[in-house]
Design a protein around this motif. Structure first.
Motif, PDB file in Angstrom:
ATOM      1  N   UNK A  58       0.866  -1.184   0.000  1.00  0.00           N
ATOM      2  CA  UNK A  58       0.000   0.000   0.000  1.00  0.00           C
ATOM      3  C   UNK A  58       0.905   1.238   0.000  1.00  0.00           C
ATOM      4  N   UNK A  59       0.917   1.950  -1.123  1.00  0.00           N
ATOM      5  CA  UNK A  59       1.752   3.150  -1.250  1.00  0.00           C
ATOM      6  C   UNK A  59       0.930   4.431  -1.168  1.00  0.00           C
ATOM      7  N   UNK A  60      -0.293   4.322  -0.687  1.00  0.00           N
ATOM      8  CA  UNK A  60      -1.151   5.500  -0.628  1.00  0.00           C
ATOM      9  C   UNK A  60      -0.756   6.447   0.490  1.00  0.00           C
ATOM     10  N   UNK A  61       0.011   5.961   1.422  1.00  0.00           N
ATOM     11  CA  UNK A  61       0.483   6.830   2.509  1.00  0.00           C
ATOM     12  C   UNK A  61       1.781   6.262   3.051  1.00  0.00           C
ATOM     13  N   UNK A  62       2.524   7.078   3.758  1.00  0.00           N
ATOM     14  CA  UNK A  62       3.780   6.638   4.366  1.00  0.00           C
ATOM     15  C   UNK A  62       3.597   6.461   5.868  1.00  0.00           C
ATOM     16  N   UNK A  63       4.300   5.479   6.467  1.00  0.00           N
ATOM     17  CA  UNK A  63       5.193   4.532   5.810  1.00  0.00           C
ATOM     18  C   UNK A  63       4.406   3.514   4.975  1.00  0.00           C
ATOM     19  N   UNK A  64       5.026   3.029   3.888  1.00  0.00           N
ATOM     20  CA  UNK A  64       4.392   2.015   3.064  1.00  0.00           C
ATOM     21  C   UNK A  64       4.113   0.772   3.915  1.00  0.00           C
ATOM     22  N   UNK A  65       3.042   0.070   3.562  1.00  0.00           N
ATOM     23  CA  UNK A  65       2.656  -1.134   4.309  1.00  0.00           C
ATOM     24  C   UNK A  65       2.598  -2.327   3.359  1.00  0.00           C
ATOM     25  N   UNK A  66       2.998  -3.482   3.856  1.00  0.00           N
ATOM     26  CA  UNK A  66       3.121  -4.675   3.013  1.00  0.00           C
ATOM     27  C   UNK A  66       2.369  -5.854   3.632  1.00  0.00           C
TER      28      UNK A  66
END
Length: 242
Positions: A58-66
């Motif tokens: 998920x790159x919609x917000x930081x930090x990225x989540x995997x």
């Protein structure tokens, strides 16, 4: 099942990411990865795992989540079948020894990796501060009222029904039978009760419930009949001789 040939060539960092995401069995941010394992999943490592369909980022917000995808779970379960990368040294080789022994033990116990590592209420990540959305009240119909009034069926009775349906369907003890066929044999059995019985039966010595590795072969009927155990949809049942 995934074969060694299906396990892609991965770097030590990519392997570490798959293993940590598997054992945590939840979505992890780069901050959490750093705190838990001392690394983040970024750059070429992240791009390759996403391109291979093993990780959803998920790159919609930081930090990225995997988070592991269904294919990511299959590869993570079978990492030990491939040769460890030479650049990983003794640390990666030791990890593969652990994974191999873990796989053997879970197979003996008839417990899936997803079920073994699944988060419980006590271990799950803390909820966010966002207000919780209340689920709408269920619609009460004549059918649901009649179902509520019916006498509940015990877990043991549901398991007995599953075993009876399996005996009718299986060509031999231990043969694989699709859960869709089992459900068709038990149309009057409550879905939640049947799912609960199947999850409980995974712990029986003579029972195996597994996902179908080749998801392209699954029909809509197979997918609808799957039972969720841990983080996996399982589609086939085998019951060996007592």
């Amino acid at each position: 099942m995934t074969s060694p040939a299906d396990v892609p060539h991965l770097t030590p960092n990519q392997i570490n990411a798959l293993v940590v995401l598997m054992v945590e069995a939840r979505r992890l941010t780069n901050v959490e990865l750093k705190e838990l394992a001392g690394f983040t999943l970024t750059g070429k490592d992240n791009t390759k795992l996403v391109d291979l369909g093993l990780v959803d980022t998920d790159r919609t917000h930081r930090p990225f989540a995997h988070e592991l995808t269904e294919q990511g779970w299959r590869v993570a379960r079978q990492l030990h079948t491939a040769a460890p990368p030479k650049q990983g040294g003794s640390t990666t080789r030791s990890l593969f020894v652990v994974l191999s022994n873990l796989h053997r033990s879970l197979d003996r116990l008839r417990v899936s990796h997803g079920d073994f590592f699944k988060q419980t209420e006590a271990t799950a990540a803390p909820a966010t501060s966002e207000p919780r959305q209340e689920a709408p009240a269920p619609t009460v119909t004549a059918t649901t009222t009649a179902a509520a009034a019916a006498a509940p069926v015990s877990a043991a009775e549901v398991e007995a029904l599953v075993r009876s349906a399996y005996r009718d369907l299986a060509t031999a003890p231990g043969a694989w039978v699709g859960l869709a066929d089992v459900r068709d044999r038990l149309p009057d059995t409550d879905r939640a009760a049947l799912d609960a019985a199947l999850r409980a039966m995974v712990g029986r010595e003579d029972v195996r419930i597994i996902p179908v590795a080749n998801t392209k072969s699954l029909t809509a009927r197979d997918r609808a009949a799957a039972v969720r155990i841990g983080n996996e949809d399982n589609h086939a049942l085998a019951i060996g001789p007592a």
